[in-house]
Design a protein around this motif. Sequence first.
Motif, PDB file in Angstrom:
ATOM      1  N   ILE A  50     -50.837 -27.373  72.691  1.00 14.64           N
ATOM      2  CA  ILE A  50     -52.128 -27.345  73.389  1.00 14.64           C
ATOM      3  C   ILE A  50     -52.726 -28.743  73.352  1.00 14.64           C
ATOM      4  O   ILE A  50     -53.132 -29.231  72.294  1.00 14.64           O
ATOM      5  N   ARG A  51     -52.768 -29.396  74.489  1.00 13.91           N
ATOM      6  CA  ARG A  51     -53.264 -30.769  74.571  1.00 13.91           C
ATOM      7  C   ARG A  51     -54.766 -30.787  74.853  1.00 13.91           C
ATOM      8  O   ARG A  51     -55.231 -30.086  75.767  1.00 13.91           O
ATOM      9  N   PRO A  52     -55.543 -31.547  74.109  1.00 13.23           N
ATOM     10  CA  PRO A  52     -56.984 -31.612  74.383  1.00 13.23           C
ATOM     11  C   PRO A  52     -57.244 -32.299  75.717  1.00 13.23           C
ATOM     12  O   PRO A  52     -56.450 -33.133  76.172  1.00 13.23           O
ATOM     13  N   PRO A  53     -58.350 -31.947  76.379  1.00 17.84           N
ATOM     14  CA  PRO A  53     -58.670 -32.562  77.674  1.00 17.84           C
ATOM     15  C   PRO A  53     -58.868 -34.067  77.553  1.00 17.84           C
ATOM     16  O   PRO A  53     -59.429 -34.564  76.576  1.00 17.84           O
ATOM     17  N   ARG A  61     -65.777 -28.014  80.564  1.00 12.66           N
ATOM     18  CA  ARG A  61     -64.980 -27.532  81.684  1.00 12.66           C
ATOM     19  C   ARG A  61     -63.489 -27.708  81.411  1.00 12.66           C
ATOM     20  O   ARG A  61     -62.671 -26.839  81.721  1.00 12.66           O
ATOM     21  N   GLY A  62     -63.147 -28.828  80.783  1.00 18.69           N
ATOM     22  CA  GLY A  62     -61.746 -29.067  80.458  1.00 18.69           C
ATOM     23  C   GLY A  62     -61.214 -28.064  79.447  1.00 18.69           C
ATOM     24  O   GLY A  62     -60.068 -27.607  79.557  1.00 18.69           O
ATOM     25  N   ILE A  64     -62.335 -25.005  79.029  1.00 16.49           N
ATOM     26  CA  ILE A  64     -62.227 -23.709  79.713  1.00 16.49           C
ATOM     27  C   ILE A  64     -60.973 -23.654  80.577  1.00 16.49           C
ATOM     28  O   ILE A  64     -60.288 -22.623  80.643  1.00 16.49           O
ATOM     29  N   GLU A  65     -60.654 -24.763  81.203  1.00 13.36           N
ATOM     30  CA  GLU A  65     -59.482 -24.788  82.069  1.00 13.36           C
ATOM     31  C   GLU A  65     -58.170 -24.679  81.302  1.00 13.36           C
ATOM     32  O   GLU A  65     -57.116 -24.448  81.896  1.00 13.36           O
ATOM     33  N   LEU A  66     -58.245 -24.819  79.983  1.00 10.85           N
ATOM     34  CA  LEU A  66     -57.044 -24.666  79.157  1.00 10.85           C
ATOM     35  C   LEU A  66     -56.760 -23.209  78.789  1.00 10.85           C
ATOM     36  O   LEU A  66     -55.888 -22.941  77.949  1.00 10.85           O
ATOM     37  N   TRP A  67     -57.458 -22.270  79.434  1.00  7.50           N
ATOM     38  CA  TRP A  67     -57.296 -20.861  79.053  1.00  7.50           C
ATOM     39  C   TRP A  67     -55.835 -20.379  79.102  1.00  7.50           C
ATOM     40  O   TRP A  67     -55.438 -19.558  78.250  1.00  7.50           O
ATOM     41  N   PRO A  68     -54.993 -20.853  80.034  1.00  2.00           N
ATOM     42  CA  PRO A  68     -53.594 -20.399  79.971  1.00  2.00           C
ATOM     43  C   PRO A  68     -52.890 -20.797  78.666  1.00  2.00           C
ATOM     44  O   PRO A  68     -52.052 -20.054  78.155  1.00  2.00           O
TER      45      PRO A  68
END
Length: 235
Positions: A50-53, A61-62, A64-68
């Motif tokens: 899991i890479r941080p935004p 927002r970044g 949240i977009e990592l939800w997958p």
Amino acid sequence: MRWRRAPRDTSTTDATRISSPVGAERDPRRVVTFSDAVIAIAVTLLVLEIRPPEDTEHLLRGLIELWPSYVAYVLTFLLIGQMWVNHHVMFDHVRSADRLLLLLNTLLLMDIAFLPFSSSVLAHAFEAGQGKQTALIFYGVTYLVAAILFNVIWEYARYGRRLLTSTTDDATARAISRRFRPAPFWIAVGTVVGAVQPIAGLVVVTAFIPFYWLPINGEVASVKRTRERDSCDPE
């Protein structure tokens, strides 16, 4: 007078061949310890995928977009944890490990160690919105291989009772087999569904998580009988 040669006792020969291990037999405790270490490393690697935004200006927002990535992490962690539990279920009943069992277990561990990568591929595909079908098939096939290997290892160990403990009765062995056998078919169906509709396929593949965390009825009954027998035996 013509002497006749006595017929060969094929049943004894067959029984010996069935019960003979492949190579030297070894204590399975080292197999379990090594397997635990590999599985622990595999689940640890999941979070590293899991890479941080990179855009800290819009960090919320970044994230949240990592939800997958979060979903893939949770599902894969639970699935690997499930494999760990069922691996112990198997080896609680294994008396010794021969060369072939060691090879089969190594192949299983190799597949488990590959799961963080397939989980990462799945998460990135859903984040990008492209290649989701391929990613789901890739993810499902990885689990399918593990499910097949679980069945192969257990059926090999119980065949002719060559590697099972003396306290493992036939009912217990059958109960464990009944639990393991549906997994390859279940995952294969989910993988096929995922080739058409990735979300639905992922739901099918991971739907057996609750089922495989349930205790095995036949095995539980066998453990209870063993404990009752031991409690009745005089010291």
